[in-house]
Design a protein around this motif. Structure first.
Motif, PDB file in Angstrom:
ATOM      1  N   SER A 302     -13.586   5.496  11.051  1.00 37.67           N
ATOM      2  CA  SER A 302     -12.807   5.129   9.771  1.00 37.67           C
ATOM      3  C   SER A 302     -12.243   3.904   9.410  1.00 37.67           C
ATOM      4  CB  SER A 302     -11.769   6.203   9.882  1.00 37.67           C
ATOM      5  OG  SER A 302     -10.564   5.937   8.998  1.00 37.67           O
ATOM      6  N   VAL A 303     -13.068   3.520   8.275  1.00 38.95           N
ATOM      7  CA  VAL A 303     -12.755   1.887   7.777  1.00 38.95           C
ATOM      8  C   VAL A 303     -12.485   2.137   6.291  1.00 38.95           C
ATOM      9  CG1 VAL A 303     -13.715  -0.043   7.311  1.00 38.95           C
ATOM     10  CG2 VAL A 303     -14.252   0.873   9.257  1.00 38.95           C
ATOM     11  N   ASN A 304     -11.392   1.741   5.968  1.00 40.78           N
ATOM     12  CA  ASN A 304     -11.042   1.769   4.491  1.00 40.78           C
ATOM     13  C   ASN A 304     -11.057   0.173   3.892  1.00 40.78           C
ATOM     14  OD1 ASN A 304      -9.718   4.614   3.887  1.00 40.78           O
ATOM     15  ND2 ASN A 304      -8.882   4.103   5.877  1.00 40.78           N
ATOM     16  N   ILE A 305     -11.392   0.345   2.598  1.00 35.81           N
ATOM     17  CA  ILE A 305     -11.295  -0.616   1.735  1.00 35.81           C
ATOM     18  C   ILE A 305     -10.179  -0.847   0.668  1.00 35.81           C
ATOM     19  CG2 ILE A 305     -12.753  -2.392   0.106  1.00 35.81           C
ATOM     20  CD1 ILE A 305     -15.243  -0.953   1.180  1.00 35.81           C
ATOM     21  N   GLY A 306      -9.319  -1.978   0.957  1.00 37.03           N
ATOM     22  CA  GLY A 306      -8.168  -2.105  -0.018  1.00 37.03           C
ATOM     23  C   GLY A 306      -7.610  -3.305  -0.099  1.00 37.03           C
ATOM     24  N   GLU A 307      -6.427  -3.434   0.138  1.00 37.39           N
ATOM     25  CA  GLU A 307      -5.721  -4.713   0.038  1.00 37.39           C
ATOM     26  C   GLU A 307      -5.044  -4.915   1.479  1.00 37.39           C
ATOM     27  OE1 GLU A 307      -5.209  -7.084  -2.527  1.00 37.39           O
ATOM     28  OE2 GLU A 307      -6.979  -5.602  -3.145  1.00 37.39           O
ATOM     29  N   VAL A 308      -5.240  -6.211   1.999  1.00 32.49           N
ATOM     30  CA  VAL A 308      -4.887  -6.592   3.387  1.00 32.49           C
ATOM     31  C   VAL A 308      -4.050  -7.807   3.285  1.00 32.49           C
ATOM     32  CG1 VAL A 308      -5.689  -7.392   5.478  1.00 32.49           C
ATOM     33  CG2 VAL A 308      -7.151  -5.867   4.176  1.00 32.49           C
ATOM     34  N   SER A 334       9.469   8.332   3.657  1.00 30.72           N
ATOM     35  CA  SER A 334       8.580   7.259   3.076  1.00 30.72           C
ATOM     36  C   SER A 334       7.439   7.020   4.116  1.00 30.72           C
ATOM     37  CB  SER A 334       9.315   6.230   3.115  1.00 30.72           C
ATOM     38  OG  SER A 334      10.657   6.328   2.176  1.00 30.72           O
ATOM     39  N   LEU A 335       6.892   7.945   4.828  1.00 33.46           N
ATOM     40  CA  LEU A 335       5.709   7.758   5.658  1.00 33.46           C
ATOM     41  C   LEU A 335       4.586   7.838   4.339  1.00 33.46           C
ATOM     42  CD1 LEU A 335       6.147  10.214   8.425  1.00 33.46           C
ATOM     43  CD2 LEU A 335       6.850   7.811   8.257  1.00 33.46           C
ATOM     44  N   ASN A 336       3.413   7.130   4.751  1.00 31.97           N
ATOM     45  CA  ASN A 336       2.347   6.919   3.820  1.00 31.97           C
ATOM     46  C   ASN A 336       1.130   6.822   4.692  1.00 31.97           C
ATOM     47  OD1 ASN A 336       0.618   6.056   1.859  1.00 31.97           O
ATOM     48  ND2 ASN A 336       2.100   4.839   0.739  1.00 31.97           N
ATOM     49  N   PRO A 337       0.329   7.717   4.406  1.00 29.10           N
ATOM     50  CA  PRO A 337      -0.846   7.616   5.277  1.00 29.10           C
ATOM     51  C   PRO A 337      -1.941   6.919   4.781  1.00 29.10           C
ATOM     52  CG  PRO A 337      -0.731   9.741   3.854  1.00 29.10           C
ATOM     53  CD  PRO A 337       0.514   8.848   3.694  1.00 29.10           C
ATOM     54  N   GLN A 338      -1.872   6.167   3.723  1.00 28.60           N
ATOM     55  CA  GLN A 338      -2.777   5.057   2.947  1.00 28.60           C
ATOM     56  C   GLN A 338      -2.280   3.749   3.538  1.00 28.60           C
ATOM     57  OE1 GLN A 338      -5.815   5.694   1.080  1.00 28.60           O
ATOM     58  NE2 GLN A 338      -5.592   7.224   2.568  1.00 28.60           N
ATOM     59  N   ALA A 390       8.003  -2.130   4.141  1.00 28.93           N
ATOM     60  CA  ALA A 390       8.658  -1.754   2.660  1.00 28.93           C
ATOM     61  C   ALA A 390       7.627  -2.248   1.703  1.00 28.93           C
ATOM     62  CB  ALA A 390       9.920  -2.238   2.579  1.00 28.93           C
ATOM     63  N   PHE A 391       7.113  -3.681   2.014  1.00 29.47           N
ATOM     64  CA  PHE A 391       6.219  -4.458   0.973  1.00 29.47           C
ATOM     65  C   PHE A 391       4.827  -3.518   1.011  1.00 29.47           C
ATOM     66  CE2 PHE A 391       2.544  -7.182   1.009  1.00 29.47           C
ATOM     67  CZ  PHE A 391       2.797  -7.995  -0.131  1.00 29.47           C
ATOM     68  N   ALA A 392       4.271  -3.168   1.886  1.00 23.61           N
ATOM     69  CA  ALA A 392       3.117  -2.349   2.090  1.00 23.61           C
ATOM     70  C   ALA A 392       3.232  -1.287   1.343  1.00 23.61           C
ATOM     71  CB  ALA A 392       2.437  -2.277   3.310  1.00 23.61           C
ATOM     72  N   TYR A 393       4.334  -0.348   1.605  1.00 26.92           N
ATOM     73  CA  TYR A 393       4.584   0.931   1.108  1.00 26.92           C
ATOM     74  C   TYR A 393       4.594   0.883  -0.521  1.00 26.92           C
ATOM     75  CZ  TYR A 393       6.933   5.273  -0.041  1.00 26.92           C
ATOM     76  OH  TYR A 393       7.534   6.345  -0.491  1.00 26.92           O
ATOM     77  N   ARG A 394       5.443   0.001  -1.199  1.00 29.69           N
ATOM     78  CA  ARG A 394       5.447  -0.259  -2.256  1.00 29.69           C
ATOM     79  C   ARG A 394       4.164  -0.755  -3.186  1.00 29.69           C
ATOM     80  NH1 ARG A 394      10.482   0.418  -5.434  1.00 29.69           N
ATOM     81  NH2 ARG A 394       9.294  -1.072  -6.899  1.00 29.69           N
ATOM     82  N   LEU A 395       3.492  -1.756  -2.331  1.00 26.67           N
ATOM     83  CA  LEU A 395       2.023  -1.902  -2.932  1.00 26.67           C
ATOM     84  C   LEU A 395       1.401  -1.051  -3.157  1.00 26.67           C
ATOM     85  CD1 LEU A 395       2.699  -4.930  -3.122  1.00 26.67           C
ATOM     86  CD2 LEU A 395       0.756  -5.277  -1.820  1.00 26.67           C
ATOM     87  N   GLN A 396       1.274  -0.024  -2.062  1.00 27.63           N
ATOM     88  CA  GLN A 396       0.240   1.207  -2.054  1.00 27.63           C
ATOM     89  C   GLN A 396       0.633   2.328  -3.256  1.00 27.63           C
ATOM     90  OE1 GLN A 396       0.320   4.612  -1.416  1.00 27.63           O
ATOM     91  NE2 GLN A 396      -1.872   4.458  -1.702  1.00 27.63           N
ATOM     92  N   VAL A 403      -3.710   0.035   1.751  1.00 26.12           N
ATOM     93  CA  VAL A 403      -3.330  -0.976   2.072  1.00 26.12           C
ATOM     94  C   VAL A 403      -3.112  -1.151   3.558  1.00 26.12           C
ATOM     95  CG1 VAL A 403      -1.181  -2.470   1.851  1.00 26.12           C
ATOM     96  CG2 VAL A 403      -1.794  -1.121  -0.051  1.00 26.12           C
ATOM     97  N   GLY A 404      -3.556  -2.575   4.108  1.00 20.79           N
ATOM     98  CA  GLY A 404      -3.459  -2.885   5.324  1.00 20.79           C
ATOM     99  C   GLY A 404      -2.590  -4.023   5.783  1.00 20.79           C
ATOM    100  N   ILE A 405      -1.546  -4.021   6.636  1.00 18.50           N
ATOM    101  CA  ILE A 405      -0.620  -4.987   6.967  1.00 18.50           C
ATOM    102  C   ILE A 405      -0.638  -5.376   8.410  1.00 18.50           C
ATOM    103  CG2 ILE A 405       1.338  -3.197   7.107  1.00 18.50           C
ATOM    104  CD1 ILE A 405       1.672  -6.811   5.408  1.00 18.50           C
TER     105      ILE A 405
END
Length: 695
Positions: A302-308, A334-338, A390-396, A403-405
């Motif tokens: 499982s590899v995703n392409i997004g923002e890092v 506020s869990l976010n599987p992405q 919090a930063f990554a959650y809002r971006l996603q 989003v990878g952080i």
């Protein structure tokens, strides 16, 4: 035809040599030629622990390794102590070697050698290579980039740094002309100053690194297929940018990479390195990724392409989700599987002297414990950075893509520990920090005392270690391993451990930003940082204002946290607010989302009779919280004696005056260390601390 004939002759001679060795069960002889580093100067029991002896252990019974090092030797014939004239030089030839490893040049950098004879270096080196190649045994010759000369050595301080760099560059050119392999002994030893107690000669541990590099160069054995620590299940790759996969493998080993149903192959080079490039791809996933050689394969399902993004700094960035205000709500709602998390946790932080086990983790290879990529479930999230999440959650939520952080923040870390040695060696002030790490007066008192306390057991244990607060340590441990991984930008929350030296911190932050942009090979790498909050500690108002001024660095942004501080707690708990403010900056500046992203920032000041008229950027709808008077604002005349100011807001312009000041010139707002400043704009975003009195 001539080149073809020569190549055939070389191949034939090589085959004959191998056949002869096999017939006679003859051992392969390796001659280690060099100076004091080869000799093993300064190493306890050097007859067993110098690098040639450790190389012998690695190569085994089919090899015979000879140590022909001579302390002080120069490659230059006209140097102060030419290797050419030593008994070891003659002995190395009489040894009838099949392989020759040359490590010379360190002594040539001396002011008694290089200035007058540098033009002779290349020819002398080529002549030495030719001499060895033409021995009856016809050995293969490998030459080495020099081991480091660290800034604490008197040669560096006497201006030989440029000579050292010239020699390293010249050695690379010599290898190309002579068609011999180069063994880079500068890396990774440059990341282990603790293994060079006199800043020139390696310890047993340093010699082990040399031996391993030479072993791999001789045998082509680099341990088979190895991938960077940041690769793994659930990893996120940066979208819309060229994607490079890299790693190491044995020399000439074929590596197949299959990603998103596209397969590419490559071969590991003579240094065991390989890289495969894929074109930019849009956000998506998950995709399968597989690396394979003839012997080994690694599959990532499982590899995703997004923002890092990379989140770094000290304890307020490291502050965990479980400890922040409203943690239970976040961990439930506020869990976010992405959103995918990669945590690099410092193993060693203590209020006591380090134990021997802890000291063993105080080096660039061992300091961080990496979590691997995880989805942001409750189990994984509670121990992750609150600000980063919090930063990554809002971006996603806004971008709707994975989003990878990555977080590698370390509690208490000063900024200088995050800057590379090559950057810090460029400036006298920072070189001084490198050379003297014990209770240095330019290091904040708490930081210096904590490092001294922790390292008390260093000399008693005999373990060579480096404290995580020492300059360059966290760069070596936490940035070098990920610098080839493409990221969109950095969020940074640090400064608490540098508030005693405000001007130095400003220089260091500029240095860090340039340094990271250089190492990540992204000249305009985005860098968004948090302005420190409020607390009753000296200098915090001055420090916050210095951070505001650092917005002059291109492609940066600053999130204000003055209003969510605590009078006595350096770790205020309203971390979701801070992460959300950072995300606003990124969404507006990086992703072109039209949202308010900054509170009022000082633009310019007019003097109108006995009033100051203060103009702001991002000051639309300027007001105070609850429409009360402006808090924590002071003005002064030319004498800079500040008094509380009366204020009025007219058309988004703040007027400030005092009957005590006839000719106002200066203003301080939010300058008290623990400030109750209450200026905001229509979006409710707080104004930064500002002053025009320290220009």
């Amino acid at each position: 035809m001539k080149n073809s004939s020569n190549n055939c002759r070389i191949i034939l001679m090589t085959l004959m040599l191998c056949f002869s060795l096999l017939l006679n069960s003859q051992t392969i002889k390796v001659a280690c030629v060099g100076d004091s580093v080869t000799y093993g100067a300064g190493i306890e029991d050097r007859e067993e622990n110098a690098y040639p002896q450790q190389l012998q252990e690695r190569l085994g019974a089919n090899y015979e390794v000879g140590n022909f090092g001579f302390s002080g030797a120069t490659l230059l014939k006209n140097g102060h102590k030419p290797y050419w004239k030593t008994a070891e030089f003659k002995q190395s030839q009489d040894f009838a070697p099949n392989i020759v490893i040359i490590h010379l040049g360190l002594n040539d950098q001396g002011n008694n050698n290089w200035p007058d004879h540098h033009a002779e270096f290349e020819q002398d080196y080529l002549e030495m290579i030719a001499l060895y190649k033409n021995l009856p045994s016809k050995p293969e010759v490998l030459i080495c980039k020099m081991t480091p000369t660290f800034s604490g050595h008197h040669w560096f301080e006497e201006g030989m740094r440029e000579s050292f760099k010239e020699i390293q560059t010249t050695i690379k050119g010599i290898a190309e002309k002579a068609e011999v392999q180069v063994v880079d002994l500068h890396e990774p030893l440059y990341r282990f100053p603790e293994y060079f107690p006199d800043n020139l000669h390696p310890t047993k541990e340093g010699a082990a690194i040399i031996a391993q590099k030479v072993f791999s160069a001789i045998t082509g054995n680099y341990g088979g297929l190895k991938l960077p620590v940041i690769y793994g299940e659930n990893m996120v790759l940066q979208r819309n940018e060229p994607m490079s996969f890299n790693g190491t493998a044995n020399t000439d080993e074929t590596i197949t990479v299959r990603f998103n149903n596209v397969t590419k192959t490559t071969k590991a080079d003579v240094h065991g390195k390989w890289q495969v490039n894929f074109p930019p791809m849009p956000a998506g996933g998950p995709f399968a990724l597989k690396f394979a050689t003839a012997k080994t394969s690694v599959e990532i399902k499982s590899v995703n392409i997004g923002e890092v993004w990379l989140a770094s700094g000290q304890s307020n960035m490291d502050f965990k989700v479980r400890d922040m205000d409203n943690a239970a709500t976040v961990l439930k709602d506020s869990l976010n599987p992405q959103v995918f998390l990669f945590s690099m946790d410092g193993k060693v932080l203590s209020e006591k002297p380090y134990t021997e086990a802890e000291l063993k983790d105080c080096n660039a290879n061992a300091y961080f414990k990496n979590s691997g990529w995880t989805a942001s479930t409750t189990k994984n999230l509670d121990n992750f950075s609150a600000v980063a999440y919090a930063f990554a959650y809002r971006l996603q939520k806004k971008l709707g893509i994975p989003v990878g952080i990555i977080c590698n923040a370390v509690g208490g870390a000063p900024i200088q520990s995050w800057i590379s040695r090559e950057a810090m060696e460029q400036h006298p002030e920072t070189v001084n920090l490198l050379n003297d790490t014990h209770l240095h007066p330019k290091v904040d008192t708490w930081v210096a005392e904590r490092a001294a306390l922790n390292m008390k057991g260093d000399s008693k244990s005999g373990i060579r270690a480096r404290h995580p607060y020492h300059p360059t340590m966290l760069f070596d441990a936490g940035i070098m391993p990920i610098r080839d991984y493409r990221i969109k930008g950095v969020i940074w929350y640090q400064g608490e451990s540098n508030t005693e030296h405000v001007k130095l911190h400003s220089k260091l932050l500029k240095l860090l930003v340039d340094d990271w942009r250089n190492h990540f090979k992204t000249p305009e790498l985005t860098f968004y940082y948090v302005q420190l909050s409020s607390i009753n500690r000296p200098n915090w108002g001055l420090f916050r204002d210095s951070q505001r001024r650092l917005l002059e660095i291109p492609n940066t942004g600053m999130a204000v946290s003055l209003d969510v501080g605590h009078a006595s707690d350096v770790h205020p708990k309203q971390k979701w607010v801070v992460g959300e403010r950072l995300s606003r900056i990124a969404l507006h500046n990086t992703y072109d989302v039209e949202i308010p992203f900054s509170g009022p920032l000082l633009d310019y000041i007019n003097v109108n009779k006995n009033r100051l008229e203060i103009h702001f950027k991002h000051g639309q709808g300027l007001k105070t919280l609850e429409n009360t008077c402006v808090n924590d604002i002071y003005i002064a005349g030319p004498d800079k004696k500040f008094v509380p100011a009366q204020t009025k807001i007219v058309n988004d312009i703040l007027q400030a005056w005092s009957p005590e000041i006839e000719n106002p010139r200066f203003v301080n707002y939010g300058y008290t260390s623990f400030s109750e400043g209450n200026l905001v704009n229509s979006a409710g975003l707080p104004a930064s601390t500002f002053s025009n009195s320290t220009n």
